[in-house]
Design an enzyme around this catalytic site. Structure first.
Site: not given
Length: 276
Positions: A82-83, A225
């Site tokens: 994520d990210h 999310n």
């Protein structure tokens, strides 16, 4: 073995009218509880390693943890970065056994975001790994402000990057502790009218539960999310366990008592994303 790519869990969700939760992990205790919750609800789950998780535990270790859980689970489990902010970070995740990477170029100019995301989507695709990108910046509660997604730019981004999922900014905010807000439904409808790519909502903890369910069933949003509300559940469970006996010092015994409350909280999250 139920290890899955992001595309393998999102495409059925898109077609059948439900959503899959991307649950933000910080350590073994919560990721194990998230898989137990997914098994109890009989739904797929996306285990997500965000920046703060990666500061605490190296990506190669997280990859092994995610894959161990997936290989012993009875439901599909996605190992998701994520990210990710650099191509190098995404490559390390791929080499570490992740089945999905999210490249976040949302702070960059459109052309640069498209070019860099397309390169990483190609890199991931060659490895049989899914790629999520972000167009429009999702801000942070008490921090940076959001920049909403332009539908035309979203269509161009989806077309030119080849991503498997697209995170959008439609009133959602990271790290929001309440559910007082709501998403911009008109903007979501405008985006989904121009692209068939599965849409992703970051900062899902701040979205009212009824709206999560409605969007899961009636829109192209098929990944939410969820981090903050589950971190809050873990923190409360940990506080209760510590305070129950101030003389205890064995962290294994203390952390064991977080399991059931976090499973219960995660099950409530997952239930909202089921189809009709």
């Amino acid at each position: 073995m139920t290890l899955a790519t992001l595309s393998e869990v999102l495409q059925p969700a898109l077609k059948q009218g439900y959503a899959v939760a991307g649950l933000v992990t910080l350590g073994w205790e919560d990721m194990r509880a998230f898989v137990a919750a997914a098994e109890a609800e009989d739904v797929p789950v996306i285990l997500q390693a965000g920046p703060s998780c990666r500061e605490h535990t190296p990506l190669p270790i997280l990859g092994r943890m995610f894959r161990h859980l997936a290989e012993n689970a009875t439901v599909p489990v996605v190992a998701h970065l994520d990210h990710g902010y650099t191509a190098e970070e995404c490559q390390i995740a791929i080499d570490s056994g992740f089945t999905s990477v999210m490249f976040d170029g949302s702070r960059k100019p459109l052309a640069e975001n498209i070019a860099q995301t397309a390169a990483i989507a190609n890199l991931a695709g060659q490895a049989g790994v899914s790629c999520e990108g972000e167009i429009g910046f999702v801000g942070y509660s008490g921090g940076e402000n959001s920049a909403g997604t332009d539908p035309e730019e979203a269509a161009q981004f989806a077309r030119e990057t080849g991503v498997d999922a697209m995170a959008i900014s439609v009133g959602n905010v990271h790290l929001q502790q309440d559910k007082e807000g709501g998403l911009d439904i008109d903007r979501i409808r405008s985006i989904e009218a121009l692209t068939t790519v599965p849409l992703v909502i970051h900062g899902g903890s701040g979205v009212p539960v009824a709206q999560r369910t409605a969007l899961a069933r009636t829109s192209s949003v098929c990944k939410f999310n969820i981090g903050t509300e589950l971190r809050m559940a873990f923190g409360q469970a940990l506080r209760d366990a510590v305070n129950a006996d101030p003389t205890r010092f064995d962290r294994v015994q203390i952390l064991k008592e977080t399991h059931d409350p976090v499973v219960a909280a995660a099950r409530r999250v997952l239930q909202a994303f089921k189809g009709a």
